[in-house]
Design a protein around this motif. Structure first.
Motif, PDB file in Angstrom:
ATOM      1  N   UNK A  29       0.863  -1.184   0.000  1.00  0.00           N
ATOM      2  CA  UNK A  29       0.000   0.000   0.000  1.00  0.00           C
ATOM      3  C   UNK A  29       0.899   1.233   0.000  1.00  0.00           C
ATOM      4  N   UNK A  30       0.659   2.139  -0.933  1.00  0.00           N
ATOM      5  CA  UNK A  30       1.535   3.299  -1.090  1.00  0.00           C
ATOM      6  C   UNK A  30       0.712   4.581  -1.117  1.00  0.00           C
ATOM      7  N   UNK A  31       0.954   5.442  -0.130  1.00  0.00           N
ATOM      8  CA  UNK A  31       0.289   6.759  -0.053  1.00  0.00           C
ATOM      9  C   UNK A  31      -1.219   6.625  -0.281  1.00  0.00           C
ATOM     10  N   UNK A  32      -1.812   5.644   0.334  1.00  0.00           N
ATOM     11  CA  UNK A  32      -3.206   5.300   0.068  1.00  0.00           C
ATOM     12  C   UNK A  32      -4.181   6.204   0.817  1.00  0.00           C
ATOM     13  N   UNK A  33      -5.178   6.672   0.086  1.00  0.00           N
ATOM     14  CA  UNK A  33      -6.301   7.378   0.711  1.00  0.00           C
ATOM     15  C   UNK A  33      -7.590   6.697   0.297  1.00  0.00           C
ATOM     16  N   UNK A  34      -8.429   6.398   1.266  1.00  0.00           N
ATOM     17  CA  UNK A  34      -9.698   5.728   1.002  1.00  0.00           C
ATOM     18  C   UNK A  34     -10.843   6.605   1.464  1.00  0.00           C
ATOM     19  N   UNK A  40      -2.863   8.560   3.852  1.00  0.00           N
ATOM     20  CA  UNK A  40      -1.408   8.374   3.967  1.00  0.00           C
ATOM     21  C   UNK A  40      -1.052   6.993   4.512  1.00  0.00           C
ATOM     22  N   UNK A  41      -1.709   5.957   3.976  1.00  0.00           N
ATOM     23  CA  UNK A  41      -1.454   4.594   4.426  1.00  0.00           C
ATOM     24  C   UNK A  41      -0.321   3.998   3.596  1.00  0.00           C
ATOM     25  N   UNK A  54      -6.770   7.936  -3.734  1.00  0.00           N
ATOM     26  CA  UNK A  54      -5.408   8.350  -4.083  1.00  0.00           C
ATOM     27  C   UNK A  54      -4.471   7.227  -3.658  1.00  0.00           C
ATOM     28  N   UNK A  55      -3.280   7.193  -4.278  1.00  0.00           N
ATOM     29  CA  UNK A  55      -2.325   6.156  -3.942  1.00  0.00           C
ATOM     30  C   UNK A  55      -2.642   4.840  -4.634  1.00  0.00           C
ATOM     31  N   UNK A  56      -1.935   3.776  -4.222  1.00  0.00           N
ATOM     32  CA  UNK A  56      -2.072   2.487  -4.899  1.00  0.00           C
ATOM     33  C   UNK A  56      -2.211   1.335  -3.907  1.00  0.00           C
ATOM     34  N   UNK A  57      -2.929   0.303  -4.372  1.00  0.00           N
ATOM     35  CA  UNK A  57      -3.033  -0.973  -3.666  1.00  0.00           C
ATOM     36  C   UNK A  57      -2.511  -2.043  -4.611  1.00  0.00           C
TER      37      UNK A  57
END
Length: 267
Positions: free
Chosen positions: A10-15, A25-26, A61-64
């Motif tokens: 998980x990179x810079x993830x926003x859900x 910011x996960x 935002x970000x990636x999974x």
């Protein structure tokens, strides 16, 4: 552990849900062969994170990434990815009109063309793995809560997924059944070469079997480290959660919603 790429990244993830941020910011890497405990109070966003891992919720935002690829949105590609992910639901999800064996056989009948005799053999192997081969012909209503949870686990393992996700696996179980289930999670992870993510608020039952732990609170990850480091942490957020204290930096009552405030999650 090996130097292989993480099975989940998980990179810079926003859900978001309903246009409001639940998690921000996960950043998390889940090494292959590990058990990672995702801990946090109710409403912290654990179920939202699980939804992102299985492709039910697309990142704002970000990636999974799972198995080295971004979780796809196309239905066919997502279905193929999900075949490699076993999910143990907190409500078990067993069909009451089917026996334990018939419940475990469901994924095999839906996703393979194996002959009935082979499916029967595989089902008995999965039930044996969770210690319930003798209960193959029992219906869910005839099983205790712990036994039903283990049948659901056997079903989640039916397609031999390399990644297992446990969604609150101890909900409704007594201390003895909880101990059996968590010991089983550790044993299956090691003997089958799995990678496991345990999403739970049951801290003290989960930490003994975990290799890595993260704590989610207030819209983000407030701790990431080993179980020993978690128990030794002096962080006020972590301390409040581990001790179950009602007053502290983690709010018990929901705050008024604003456009920028994290939204609470059902779990």
């Amino acid at each position: 552990m090996t130097d292989a790429p993480p099975i989940v990244r998980l990179t810079d993830l926003r859900l978001d849900r309903g246009g409001r941020a639940v998690l921000r910011d996960i950043n998390l890497n889940v090494p292959r062969g590990s058990i990672t405990a995702v801990l946090g109070p109710s409403g912290s966003g654990k179920s939202t994170l699980l939804s992102a891992l299985t492709g039910e919720l697309a990142p704002a935002a970000g990636t999974v990434e799972v198995f080295g690829q971004a979780v796809p949105q196309a239905k066919r590609a997502l279905l193929e990815l999900r075949k490699g992910i076993g999910v143990l639901l907190q409500g078990n999800g067993l069909l009451t009109d089917l026996t334990a064996a018939e419940n475990v056989a469901l994924p095999l009948r839906a996703h393979t063309d194996l002959p009935d005799a082979v499916i029967r053999t595989l089902v008995l192997m999965k039930l044996h793995a969770v210690g319930l081969r003798a209960a193959a012909d029992a219906y869910p209503r005839e099983l205790s809560g712990g036994m039903a949870r283990r049948v659901a686990l056997a079903r989640a393992l039916a397609l031999d997924p390399p990644l297992m996700i446990y969604d609150e696996p101890l909900t409704g179980l007594d201390p003895i059944a909880s101990g059996v289930v968590m010991a089983l999670v550790r044993r299956l992870n090691d003997t089958l070469g799995l990678t496991s993510i345990v999403v739970t608020h049951h801290v003290h039952e989960t930490l003994p079997i975990a290799d890595h732990a993260i704590v989610i609170a207030n819209g983000g990850i407030v701790f990431s480290g080993s179980p020993a480091e978690l128990e030794a942490s002096s962080d006020p957020l972590v301390h409040q959660f581990l001790k179950g204290e009602p007053d502290g930096p983690i709010a018990f009552d929901a705050a008024p919603r604003t456009a920028n405030a994290p939204e609470t999650d059902p779990a």
